[in-house]
Enzyme design. Structure first.
Site, PDB file in Angstrom:
ATOM      1  N   ASP A   1       0.820  -1.217   0.000  1.00  0.00           N
ATOM      2  CA  ASP A   1       0.000   0.000   0.000  1.00  0.00           C
ATOM      3  C   ASP A   1       0.852   1.263   0.000  1.00  0.00           C
ATOM      4  O   ASP A   1       0.499   2.277   0.601  1.00  0.00           O
ATOM      5  CB  ASP A   1      -0.950   0.012   1.209  1.00  0.00           C
ATOM      6  CG  ASP A   1      -1.858  -1.204   1.229  1.00  0.00           C
ATOM      7  OD1 ASP A   1      -2.463  -1.492   0.182  1.00  0.00           O
ATOM      8  OD2 ASP A   1      -1.952  -1.865   2.279  1.00  0.00           O
TER       9      ASP A   1
ATOM     10  N   GLY B   1      -4.756  -4.501  -4.159  1.00  0.00           N
ATOM     11  CA  GLY B   1      -5.304  -3.547  -5.110  1.00  0.00           C
ATOM     12  C   GLY B   1      -4.398  -2.346  -5.264  1.00  0.00           C
ATOM     13  O   GLY B   1      -3.478  -2.116  -4.482  1.00  0.00           O
TER      14      GLY B   1
ATOM     15  N   THR C   1      -7.129 -11.071   2.914  1.00  0.00           N
ATOM     16  CA  THR C   1      -8.212 -10.431   2.153  1.00  0.00           C
ATOM     17  C   THR C   1      -9.179 -11.459   1.582  1.00  0.00           C
ATOM     18  O   THR C   1     -10.215 -11.094   1.036  1.00  0.00           O
ATOM     19  CB  THR C   1      -7.647  -9.584   1.004  1.00  0.00           C
ATOM     20  OG1 THR C   1      -6.893 -10.428   0.116  1.00  0.00           O
ATOM     21  CG2 THR C   1      -6.748  -8.479   1.535  1.00  0.00           C
TER      22      THR C   1
ATOM     23  N   ARG D   1      -0.748 -29.222  -8.565  1.00  0.00           N
ATOM     24  CA  ARG D   1      -0.998 -29.548  -9.984  1.00  0.00           C
ATOM     25  C   ARG D   1      -2.422 -29.988 -10.266  1.00  0.00           C
ATOM     26  O   ARG D   1      -2.681 -30.876 -11.086  1.00  0.00           O
ATOM     27  CB  ARG D   1      -0.018 -30.624 -10.499  1.00  0.00           C
ATOM     28  CG  ARG D   1       1.321 -30.074 -10.917  1.00  0.00           C
ATOM     29  CD  ARG D   1       2.245 -29.934  -9.745  1.00  0.00           C
ATOM     30  NE  ARG D   1       2.766 -31.237  -9.357  1.00  0.00           N
ATOM     31  CZ  ARG D   1       3.364 -31.487  -8.199  1.00  0.00           C
ATOM     32  NH1 ARG D   1       3.501 -30.544  -7.293  1.00  0.00           N
ATOM     33  NH2 ARG D   1       3.806 -32.679  -7.931  1.00  0.00           N
TER      34      ARG D   1
ATOM     35  N   GLN E   1       2.095  -6.146  -3.203  1.00  0.00           N
ATOM     36  CA  GLN E   1       2.204  -6.180  -1.739  1.00  0.00           C
ATOM     37  C   GLN E   1       3.557  -5.630  -1.272  1.00  0.00           C
ATOM     38  O   GLN E   1       3.982  -4.597  -1.765  1.00  0.00           O
ATOM     39  CB  GLN E   1       1.879  -7.575  -1.228  1.00  0.00           C
ATOM     40  CG  GLN E   1       0.432  -7.970  -1.583  1.00  0.00           C
ATOM     41  CD  GLN E   1       0.098  -9.367  -1.209  1.00  0.00           C
ATOM     42  OE1 GLN E   1       0.425 -10.294  -1.935  1.00  0.00           O
ATOM     43  NE2 GLN E   1      -0.578  -9.554  -0.086  1.00  0.00           N
TER      44      GLN E   1
ATOM     45  N   THR F   1     -10.793  -4.495   0.902  1.00  0.00           N
ATOM     46  CA  THR F   1     -11.628  -4.783   2.067  1.00  0.00           C
ATOM     47  C   THR F   1     -12.322  -3.568   2.661  1.00  0.00           C
ATOM     48  O   THR F   1     -13.304  -3.713   3.384  1.00  0.00           O
ATOM     49  CB  THR F   1     -10.770  -5.421   3.179  1.00  0.00           C
ATOM     50  OG1 THR F   1      -9.799  -4.450   3.618  1.00  0.00           O
ATOM     51  CG2 THR F   1     -10.055  -6.661   2.672  1.00  0.00           C
TER      52      THR F   1
ATOM     53  N   ARG G   1      -6.362   0.993   7.320  1.00  0.00           N
ATOM     54  CA  ARG G   1      -5.003   0.480   7.418  1.00  0.00           C
ATOM     55  C   ARG G   1      -4.345   0.963   8.709  1.00  0.00           C
ATOM     56  O   ARG G   1      -4.504   2.114   9.104  1.00  0.00           O
ATOM     57  CB  ARG G   1      -4.173   0.963   6.217  1.00  0.00           C
ATOM     58  CG  ARG G   1      -4.620   0.385   4.897  1.00  0.00           C
ATOM     59  CD  ARG G   1      -3.895   1.036   3.733  1.00  0.00           C
ATOM     60  NE  ARG G   1      -4.376   0.521   2.462  1.00  0.00           N
ATOM     61  CZ  ARG G   1      -4.382   1.206   1.336  1.00  0.00           C
ATOM     62  NH1 ARG G   1      -3.919   2.441   1.312  1.00  0.00           N
ATOM     63  NH2 ARG G   1      -4.842   0.655   0.225  1.00  0.00           N
TER      64      ARG G   1
ATOM     65  N   CYS H   1       4.720  11.510   1.000  1.00  0.00           N
ATOM     66  CA  CYS H   1       5.483  12.571   1.659  1.00  0.00           C
ATOM     67  C   CYS H   1       4.553  13.597   2.298  1.00  0.00           C
ATOM     68  O   CYS H   1       4.893  14.206   3.322  1.00  0.00           O
ATOM     69  CB  CYS H   1       6.399  13.268   0.658  1.00  0.00           C
ATOM     70  SG  CYS H   1       7.763  12.238   0.067  1.00  0.00           S
TER      71      CYS H   1
END
Length: 336
Positions: free
Chosen positions: A13, A42, A125, A139, A178, A254, A258, A286
């Site tokens: 993120d 995402g 998630t 497999r 990620q 979701t 965060r 920043c």
């Protein structure tokens, strides 16, 4: 010859999607390929006209009109999400997927949602990416090439990525997913990890990219790191404080708030730089670290507080900070 890999230093993120979109425009990238576990992460980009773009399957480099996008063979694919994004973003003829990608089935999603360990203990998630990967390892998963409805988008992405990267007049951009400290086999926080590794080498493997073609690894460092789900977060702020300071964030998948930290952990940054071989740093958010940076677009606008942070990040990583993200807009970037 040019292949650039973009990865996140910590827990995701951090604005990798925006960094990729910026690089796609600045370098007029030929092909942007998505690496990573699957649709469990995402990305959000706000265009200059205020349009907000959210994606879970495709990389975001298509915001440059000359850039094609693709999904590497090591990434799990949800057919519904893939087709929805191609349609929503108008990417017919510009978006491709490797036929060897394993398919996320509805049963994979249901299994994760029903798994209390994943949903509650780990804080997954529950996108089905991990369960699909498990079936792939055993497999027994279906692959994209097994689905007739995805046939128009199938491409040998590994071959095309290496072809583009080897050409002197073209650029390949690999979008990692990620964050390094969520890596299955490398994070100190197991089981609070994702279902794959999230380093530069892992991204290259997901795409099938020859390492000799890589010219840069851009590691994105979030000025105030965040984390979704469980696991340690050094220098964590309370949720109430993040809201009070106007810097609260919410997950693309979701909608959860965060968790957010006051500053980066420089020992972890040093470790992430070692694992990834970072050659450049993109310092993101920043404006959360110093509100005076909000919307700044020139190097002369960099504040003393951010210059001090740049020095600390460069000392920890051994790589130069070459980009600053200063706000939500795609053009809220400074190239140093």
């Amino acid at each position: 010859m040019s292949a650039i890999v973009v990865v996140d230093a910590l827990w995701g993120d951090s604005g990798k999607g925006k960094t990729c979109a910026h690089l796609a425009r600045r370098r007029n990238v030929t092909l942007n390929v998505r690496a990573g576990a699957g649709t469990n992460a995402g990305t959000t980009v706000v265009l200059d006209d205020g349009t907000q773009i959210k994606a879970r399957q495709l990389p975001i480099g298509w915001t440059n009109p000359n850039t094609r996008v693709a999904v590497g063979s090591g990434t799990m694919v949800d057919p519904e999400i893939l087709r929805a994004e191609i349609e929503r973003f108008g990417l017919e003829g510009r978006a491709f997927v490797d036929g060897r990608c394993a398919v996320i089935e509805p049963a994979h999603i249901e299994a994760e949602r029903a798994d209390a360990h994943l949903a509650t203990t780990v804080g997954s998630t529950c996108s089905g990416s991990g369960t699909a990967r498990a079936d792939f390892v055993l497999r027994r998963a279906r692959q994209v090439r097994d689905l007739p409805e995805l046939a128009p988008y199938v491409l040998d992405v590994a071959r095309e990525a290496n072809r583009v990267a080897a050409r002197p007049d073209e650029t390949l951009l690999v979008a990692g997913s990620q964050g390094t400290m969520l890596s299955l086999a490398l994070s100190p926080d197991y089981p609070f990890t994702t279902s794959a590794n999230c380093t530069a080498v892992a991204a290259m493997s997901d795409v099938g990219l020859n390492w000799r073609l890589v010219t840069d690894v851009v590691m994105v460092v979030k000025a105030m790191p965040s984390r979704v789900g469980e696991g340690p977060l050094p220098f964590e702020l309370s949720a109430a404080e993040a809201i009070a300071r106007g810097i609260a964030e919410y997950g693309v998948n979701t909608g959860r708030q965060r968790r957010k930290a006051e500053r980066p952990d420089f020992d972890l940054l040093n470790y992430a730089a070692m694992l990834n071989g970072a050659t450049q740093i993109a310092l993101s958010f920043c404006d959360h670290y110093d509100p005076a940076m909000r919307g700044a677009r020139g190097a002369d606008a960099v504040t003393p507080r951010i210059r001090s942070l740049i020095g600390e990040v460069e000392a920890a990583t051994g790589a130069p900070v070459t980009m600053l993200d200063t706000g939500p807009g795609l053009s809220d970037m400074i190239d140093l």
